[in-house]
Design an enzyme around this catalytic site. Sequence first.
Site, PDB file in Angstrom:
ATOM      1  N   ASP A 165       0.869  -1.175   0.000  1.00 23.16           N
ATOM      2  CA  ASP A 165       0.000   0.000   0.000  1.00 23.16           C
ATOM      3  C   ASP A 165       0.908   1.228   0.000  1.00 23.16           C
ATOM      4  OD1 ASP A 165      -2.344   1.446   0.021  1.00 23.16           O
ATOM      5  OD2 ASP A 165      -3.201   0.409   1.721  1.00 23.16           O
ATOM      6  N   GLU A 222       0.014   4.397   2.415  1.00 19.29           N
ATOM      7  CA  GLU A 222      -0.218   5.307   3.539  1.00 19.29           C
ATOM      8  C   GLU A 222       0.644   4.970   4.756  1.00 19.29           C
ATOM      9  OE1 GLU A 222      -4.050   5.257   1.118  1.00 19.29           O
ATOM     10  OE2 GLU A 222      -2.613   3.771   1.863  1.00 19.29           O
ATOM     11  N   HIS A 279      -2.075   0.234  -4.126  1.00 17.10           N
ATOM     12  CA  HIS A 279      -2.528   1.549  -3.680  1.00 17.10           C
ATOM     13  C   HIS A 279      -3.156   2.361  -4.811  1.00 17.10           C
ATOM     14  CE1 HIS A 279      -2.656   5.408  -1.674  1.00 17.10           C
ATOM     15  NE2 HIS A 279      -1.989   5.937  -2.683  1.00 17.10           N
ATOM     16  N   HIS A 303      -1.652   0.591   6.540  1.00 17.54           N
ATOM     17  CA  HIS A 303      -2.172   1.590   7.467  1.00 17.54           C
ATOM     18  C   HIS A 303      -3.269   0.968   8.316  1.00 17.54           C
ATOM     19  CE1 HIS A 303      -5.719   1.642   4.908  1.00 17.54           C
ATOM     20  NE2 HIS A 303      -4.866   1.642   3.889  1.00 17.54           N
ATOM     21  N   HIS A 317      -8.372   4.010   6.880  1.00 20.34           N
ATOM     22  CA  HIS A 317      -9.543   3.605   6.110  1.00 20.34           C
ATOM     23  C   HIS A 317      -9.463   2.096   5.885  1.00 20.34           C
ATOM     24  CE1 HIS A 317      -6.451   4.146   2.994  1.00 20.34           C
ATOM     25  NE2 HIS A 317      -7.139   3.278   2.256  1.00 20.34           N
ATOM     26  N   GLU A 348      -7.274  -3.455   6.478  1.00 20.68           N
ATOM     27  CA  GLU A 348      -7.088  -4.149   5.207  1.00 20.68           C
ATOM     28  C   GLU A 348      -6.265  -5.420   5.362  1.00 20.68           C
ATOM     29  OE1 GLU A 348      -7.568  -0.081   2.562  1.00 20.68           O
ATOM     30  OE2 GLU A 348      -5.597  -1.020   2.703  1.00 20.68           O
TER      31      GLU A 348
END
Length: 275
Positions: free
Chosen positions: A8, A10, A60, A104, A116, A135
Amino acid sequence: MKVYVSTDMEGTAGIVDWAQCVGDGPEAAAGRELLLAEVNAAIDGALAGGATEIVVNDSHSVMRNLAPERLHGRAAYISGSHKPLYMMEGLDPSFDAIFFVSYHGSMGGDPAVLSHTYNPRAVAEVRLNGQVVGESGVNALVAAHHGVPIVLVTGDQTACEETVAVVPRVETAVVKKSITRFAAESLHPEVARDLIRAAATRAVELADRPAPDIAVPSTLEVTWRTADMAEMATWIRGVERVAPRVTRAGDTDRLRLFRTFITSVLLTRGIALER
């Protein structure tokens, strides 16, 4: 030793704002450089630990954030935004280990930078078998289905804690401590890369760990940002609405449950983007 890397953005040290990880502006370009360096540190560590083949899945945003020719170890590169298994595209039982790089935390957990779960405009919280997950927890369904262990996670402290809650023996590299959703104390990028490199080496050396132990039938309960989104999610077979903004889906097939979740997120994307 074949290693799968889902990356990802973040969770990268130094990234604290969407401008650093979305779009094509100068801050986003700088953010992609920071991410690439952390991915390469993970690859370097994996090779030092005995990995012989590495596949990187860019997970991402538009999923083409890395310069393919600059990936270390001549790693194979999966990119592009239309992928059936999204953040876990390309994983199959031939892999020996999974890395989650630059992950994240979720909105439902402790403070995490840019928190998120797949879509910040649609999903407020996800629970896997009653436990709040990010996630990494959702993606663990695919790892469990294929029987491949998750051996490393890098990112902020919340991302690592949420992963440990699902995969207790995973190696962690906490490269920043979230203060709020848009502030964090990050390690210097070079220090962060050293930490990731060392953790990746340890992870590969101990890659005979079991795949995630996720009970079946597995259940995903999603709290949506609006009631309209919850209603829309029920258009998918197997999803039921259990509260105004909450839906639930359960399945004995963990891969099918993951696909159901991804489909619901994609289905609600249109309404989530309306102003």
